[in-house]
Design an enzyme around this catalytic site. Sequence first.
Site, PDB file in Angstrom:
ATOM      1  N   HIS A 172       6.772 -26.647   9.995  1.00 53.77           N
ATOM      2  CA  HIS A 172       8.087 -26.975   9.856  1.00 53.77           C
ATOM      3  C   HIS A 172       8.549 -28.144  10.566  1.00 53.77           C
ATOM      4  CE1 HIS A 172       8.384 -23.302   8.219  1.00 53.77           C
ATOM      5  NE2 HIS A 172       8.787 -22.414   9.267  1.00 53.77           N
ATOM      6  N   GLU A 219      16.509 -22.129  18.307  1.00 50.38           N
ATOM      7  CA  GLU A 219      16.651 -20.685  17.744  1.00 50.38           C
ATOM      8  C   GLU A 219      17.155 -20.146  18.955  1.00 50.38           C
ATOM      9  OE1 GLU A 219      13.945 -19.191  14.566  1.00 50.38           O
ATOM     10  OE2 GLU A 219      12.420 -20.221  15.874  1.00 50.38           O
ATOM     11  N   LYS A 275      14.923 -26.349   2.022  1.00 52.58           N
ATOM     12  CA  LYS A 275      16.416 -26.519   2.367  1.00 52.58           C
ATOM     13  C   LYS A 275      17.066 -27.891   1.971  1.00 52.58           C
ATOM     14  CE  LYS A 275      15.394 -23.959   6.711  1.00 52.58           C
ATOM     15  NZ  LYS A 275      15.924 -22.955   7.200  1.00 52.58           N
ATOM     16  N   LYS A 328      12.344 -20.851  20.945  1.00 52.64           N
ATOM     17  CA  LYS A 328      13.220 -19.574  20.891  1.00 52.64           C
ATOM     18  C   LYS A 328      14.083 -19.454  22.101  1.00 52.64           C
ATOM     19  CE  LYS A 328      10.292 -17.603  17.687  1.00 52.64           C
ATOM     20  NZ  LYS A 328      11.021 -17.954  16.190  1.00 52.64           N
ATOM     21  N   LYS A 375       3.259 -19.777   5.018  1.00 48.03           N
ATOM     22  CA  LYS A 375       2.531 -20.314   6.414  1.00 48.03           C
ATOM     23  C   LYS A 375       2.369 -19.074   7.515  1.00 48.03           C
ATOM     24  CE  LYS A 375       4.800 -20.710   9.724  1.00 48.03           C
ATOM     25  NZ  LYS A 375       5.755 -20.018  10.520  1.00 48.03           N
ATOM     26  N   ASP A 406      -4.018  -1.665  -2.696  1.00 49.30           N
ATOM     27  CA  ASP A 406      -4.484  -2.607  -1.560  1.00 49.30           C
ATOM     28  C   ASP A 406      -5.002  -3.834  -2.218  1.00 49.30           C
ATOM     29  OD1 ASP A 406      -5.978  -3.969   0.326  1.00 49.30           O
ATOM     30  OD2 ASP A 406      -7.300  -1.978   0.852  1.00 49.30           O
ATOM     31  N   ASP A 454       3.312 -21.842  15.257  1.00 53.48           N
ATOM     32  CA  ASP A 454       4.175 -21.106  14.465  1.00 53.48           C
ATOM     33  C   ASP A 454       5.269 -22.163  14.001  1.00 53.48           C
ATOM     34  OD1 ASP A 454       5.693 -18.819  13.382  1.00 53.48           O
ATOM     35  OD2 ASP A 454       7.162 -19.350  15.015  1.00 53.48           O
ATOM     36  N   HIS A 467       9.027 -23.254   4.096  1.00 55.54           N
ATOM     37  CA  HIS A 467      10.166 -23.108   3.415  1.00 55.54           C
ATOM     38  C   HIS A 467      11.343 -24.091   3.946  1.00 55.54           C
ATOM     39  CE1 HIS A 467      11.088 -20.927   7.210  1.00 55.54           C
ATOM     40  NE2 HIS A 467      12.292 -21.140   7.081  1.00 55.54           N
ATOM     41  N   ARG A 471       0.792  -1.309   0.150  1.00 52.08           N
ATOM     42  CA  ARG A 471       0.189  -0.003   0.056  1.00 52.08           C
ATOM     43  C   ARG A 471       0.720   1.200  -0.093  1.00 52.08           C
ATOM     44  NH1 ARG A 471      -3.117  -1.563   5.355  1.00 52.08           N
ATOM     45  NH2 ARG A 471      -0.850  -1.740   5.492  1.00 52.08           N
TER      46      ARG A 471
HETATM   47  P1  NDP Z   1       5.692  -7.560   7.066  1.00 49.36           P
HETATM   48  O1  NDP Z   1       4.634  -7.012   7.849  1.00 49.36           O
HETATM   49  O2  NDP Z   1       7.001  -7.202   7.082  1.00 49.36           O
HETATM   50  O3  NDP Z   1       5.260  -7.316   5.429  1.00 49.36           O
HETATM   51  C1  NDP Z   1       3.901  -7.277   5.122  1.00 49.36           C
HETATM   52  C2  NDP Z   1       3.749  -6.490   3.888  1.00 49.36           C
HETATM   53  O4  NDP Z   1       2.541  -6.446   3.420  1.00 49.36           O
HETATM   54  C3  NDP Z   1       4.226  -5.088   4.029  1.00 49.36           C
HETATM   55  O5  NDP Z   1       5.044  -4.888   2.949  1.00 49.36           O
HETATM   56  C4  NDP Z   1       2.859  -4.185   3.693  1.00 49.36           C
HETATM   57  O6  NDP Z   1       3.543  -2.925   3.303  1.00 49.36           O
HETATM   58  C5  NDP Z   1       2.046  -5.098   3.132  1.00 49.36           C
HETATM   59  N1  NDP Z   1       0.536  -4.933   2.950  1.00 49.36           N
HETATM   60  C6  NDP Z   1      -0.296  -5.013   4.336  1.00 49.36           C
HETATM   61  N2  NDP Z   1      -1.207  -4.950   3.916  1.00 49.36           N
HETATM   62  C7  NDP Z   1      -1.446  -4.689   2.492  1.00 49.36           C
HETATM   63  C8  NDP Z   1      -2.578  -4.787   1.579  1.00 49.36           C
HETATM   64  N3  NDP Z   1      -4.056  -4.854   2.054  1.00 49.36           N
HETATM   65  N4  NDP Z   1      -2.271  -4.715   0.500  1.00 49.36           N
HETATM   66  C9  NDP Z   1      -0.795  -4.725  -0.086  1.00 49.36           C
HETATM   67  N5  NDP Z   1      -0.115  -4.850   0.546  1.00 49.36           N
HETATM   68  C10 NDP Z   1      -0.287  -5.098   2.136  1.00 49.36           C
HETATM   69  O7  NDP Z   1       5.319  -9.122   7.074  1.00 49.36           O
HETATM   70  P2  NDP Z   1       6.312 -10.371   6.757  1.00 49.36           P
HETATM   71  O8  NDP Z   1       7.112 -10.154   5.437  1.00 49.36           O
HETATM   72  O9  NDP Z   1       7.165 -10.977   7.978  1.00 49.36           O
HETATM   73  O10 NDP Z   1       5.492 -11.550   6.768  1.00 49.36           O
HETATM   74  C11 NDP Z   1       4.393 -11.785   5.358  1.00 49.36           C
HETATM   75  C12 NDP Z   1       4.129 -13.221   5.425  1.00 49.36           C
HETATM   76  O11 NDP Z   1       5.037 -14.139   5.579  1.00 49.36           O
HETATM   77  C13 NDP Z   1       3.263 -13.686   6.907  1.00 49.36           C
HETATM   78  O12 NDP Z   1       2.173 -14.524   6.485  1.00 49.36           O
HETATM   79  C14 NDP Z   1       4.153 -14.188   7.667  1.00 49.36           C
HETATM   80  O13 NDP Z   1       3.683 -15.198   8.579  1.00 49.36           O
HETATM   81  C15 NDP Z   1       4.901 -15.061   6.435  1.00 49.36           C
HETATM   82  N6  NDP Z   1       6.535 -15.405   6.900  1.00 49.36           N
HETATM   83  C16 NDP Z   1       7.494 -14.470   7.291  1.00 49.36           C
HETATM   84  C17 NDP Z   1       8.455 -14.936   7.432  1.00 49.36           C
HETATM   85  C18 NDP Z   1       9.649 -13.811   7.805  1.00 49.36           C
HETATM   86  O14 NDP Z   1      10.667 -14.266   7.935  1.00 49.36           O
HETATM   87  N7  NDP Z   1       9.205 -12.540   7.920  1.00 49.36           N
HETATM   88  C19 NDP Z   1       8.916 -16.443   7.646  1.00 49.36           C
HETATM   89  C20 NDP Z   1       7.957 -17.365   7.298  1.00 49.36           C
HETATM   90  C21 NDP Z   1       6.615 -16.829   6.731  1.00 49.36           C
HETATM   91  P3  NDP Z   1       2.133  -1.762   3.178  1.00 49.36           P
HETATM   92  O15 NDP Z   1       2.022  -1.432   4.877  1.00 49.36           O
HETATM   93  O16 NDP Z   1       2.924  -0.731   2.595  1.00 49.36           O
HETATM   94  O17 NDP Z   1       0.881  -2.279   2.524  1.00 49.36           O
HETATM   95  C1  BG6 Z   2       9.257 -19.198  10.358  1.00 48.57           C
HETATM   96  C2  BG6 Z   2       8.586 -18.925  11.596  1.00 48.57           C
HETATM   97  O1  BG6 Z   2       8.327 -19.890   9.757  1.00 48.57           O
HETATM   98  O2  BG6 Z   2      10.293 -19.909  10.572  1.00 48.57           O
HETATM   99  C3  BG6 Z   2       9.646 -18.138  12.566  1.00 48.57           C
HETATM  100  O3  BG6 Z   2       7.586 -18.064  11.638  1.00 48.57           O
HETATM  101  C4  BG6 Z   2      10.852 -18.969  12.831  1.00 48.57           C
HETATM  102  O4  BG6 Z   2       9.242 -17.773  13.989  1.00 48.57           O
HETATM  103  C5  BG6 Z   2      11.449 -19.260  11.316  1.00 48.57           C
HETATM  104  O5  BG6 Z   2      12.064 -18.022  13.231  1.00 48.57           O
HETATM  105  C6  BG6 Z   2      12.713 -20.180  11.368  1.00 48.57           C
HETATM  106  O6  BG6 Z   2      13.101 -20.285  10.126  1.00 48.57           O
HETATM  107  P1  BG6 Z   2      14.598 -20.902   9.872  1.00 48.57           P
HETATM  108  O7  BG6 Z   2      14.727 -21.091   8.354  1.00 48.57           O
HETATM  109  O8  BG6 Z   2      15.552 -19.585  10.426  1.00 48.57           O
HETATM  110  O9  BG6 Z   2      14.764 -21.948  10.658  1.00 48.57           O
END
Ligand code: NDP
Ligand code: BG6
Length: 489
Positions: free
Chosen positions: A237, A213, A179, A335, A145, A91, A232, A175, A48
């Site tokens: 995993h 972790e 691996k 963790k 997930k 959005d 989680d 993910h 957004r």
């Molecule tokens: P973040 O909060 O960092 O990023 C979410 C993104 O979504 C932002 O770029 C936000 O930007 C955007 N967003 C939110 N609402 C909207 C909308 N309505 N339309 C378009 N864009 C939108 O989350 P993560 O990247 O950490 O996680 C994303 C997903 O991946 C989740 O399901 C999480 O559980 C999963 N995940 C994440 C991991 C990680 O290492 N981070 C590992 C495994 C899974 P803006 O506000 O500009 O819209």
């Molecule tokens: C994500 C979990 O799916 O896997 C996190 O949401 C966790 O909580 C992560 O830290 C672990 O992934 P990796 O690849 O670093 O073992």
Amino acid sequence: MPKAPEADAIVLFGGAGDLALRMLFPSLYFLDADGFLPDGFRIIAAARSALTPDAFREEVREAVIARAQPTAVDPDAWARFSARIDYRAVDATDPESLKAIVEALGDARAPIFYLALSPSLYIGVGRALAACGLATPASRIVLEKPIGRDLASSQRINDALAEAFTEEQVFRIDHYLGKETVQNLIALRFANTLFEPLWNNLTIDHVQITVAETEGVGERWPYYDEYGALRDMVQNHVLQLLCLVAMEPPSDMDADSLRNEKVKVLRSLRRFSRHEAVAASVRGQYAAGVAQGQAAEAYETERGAASETETFVALRVDIDNWRWAGVPFFLRTGKRLPERRTQIAIQFKGVPHSIFGGAADGDLIANRLVIDLQPDEDIELILMNKAPGISQRGMRLQSLPLSLSLLKAYSGPNARRRIAYERLLLDVIVGNSALFVRRDEVEEAWRWVDGIAEAWGEAAMAPKPYPAGSWGPAGAFALIERAGRAWSD
Ligand code: NDP
Ligand code: BG6
């Protein structure tokens, strides 16, 4: 079934988020640098926030540089890669807003829609994609997930997506399946004659799966507090690792063959009653302590309030089928543990009778196969052999590891350990879903996990505190010791 067409574009919803910048863009860059992205393949990030495409490319460049360390980013490869990237402020749940994506996709015919977004948006995004005509039969949708928070919410998401996409079009990412060593587990089991005849309750005493972790939850608490370690990590995993260890040989590497076998394992997991939950599971939450030599805050301090969410789980799991009857699987994940370690340990039974006698008898330990997934990738088979030299007291024995170190395999000058997402993104591009989780798998896993969560609720089992930097609450040791075994630390 006709072969899926190669994808010609990817739309990363949540493209400016943590997952996209830390994992997805670097993975796409490395795939491109190695010549794996199809000619003309386009990458459209969508979130957004109002960002210009140039400003966004700069963010991606920094993220790629950070990930490539210590290797430098090749300027030609970067120029080619950055030319593929576009950014649109939308959005993702609003069909009107998604017209900007229709326009950005232009003549792309087989786009991938990657939902790097909160799962609470999945239903809305699926419906918006359908409403603006983007859910075509050649398109694919990728979900991160967790898919839901329990069976019912997972079914709601899956039902809503099924209105617009067939099961073959839905790619549910875990993910861990990308691996290298996780895939190597399949090779180890089914590309060798050595292990399979021994892989059962006649020879194996028990199995341990540890996903430890060192990091705390930190700023992710708004998500984490609602899920906890069971939802989680265990639901996805850890259970995927268990399935790969426990499944029967699939008929081939076809997506459905592999996933059919995993589902059978999930269906054979013994459900927890309230009584078993108390006896066979441990919930923990980290308190203040010392992690990696530094003072570490309690989870509740990070969260800013008291919480009943677990950051540690240990379970004794039984698989009720012919192969595994009587072989406990001990699982633990948490963790703020003392080290980062993802490990599967297969503990074989001891020899039925020792012929050695005397001191050598005491030396004798049972064989163990230890599969390290993280941080190092390594497979070791602990074998007994004769201790070198002579002694007046007869032969002495010692255990030695037969090591298949993948570190060495990756130690060439240009060797680089791939990010798990590289393999998975490439598979989505070519339409191979073998390493993705099918709907029935996700739902079976939730059914079992829901049973544990309910049993915890009925037994009013609050998480026990453990100091940050320790191996969890004392109960985790008691859990395995009650079964006459010990964690292989
Ligand atoms: P973040 O909060 O960092 O990023 C979410 C993104 O979504 C932002 O770029 C936000 O930007 C955007 N967003 C939110 N609402 C909207 C909308 N309505 N339309 C378009 N864009 C939108 O989350 P993560 O990247 O950490 O996680 C994303 C997903 O991946 C989740 O399901 C999480 O559980 C999963 N995940 C994440 C991991 C990680 O290492 N981070 C590992 C495994 C899974 P803006 O506000 O500009 O819209
Ligand atoms: C994500 C979990 O799916 O896997 C996190 O949401 C966790 O909580 C992560 O830290 C672990 O992934 P990796 O690849 O670093 O073992």
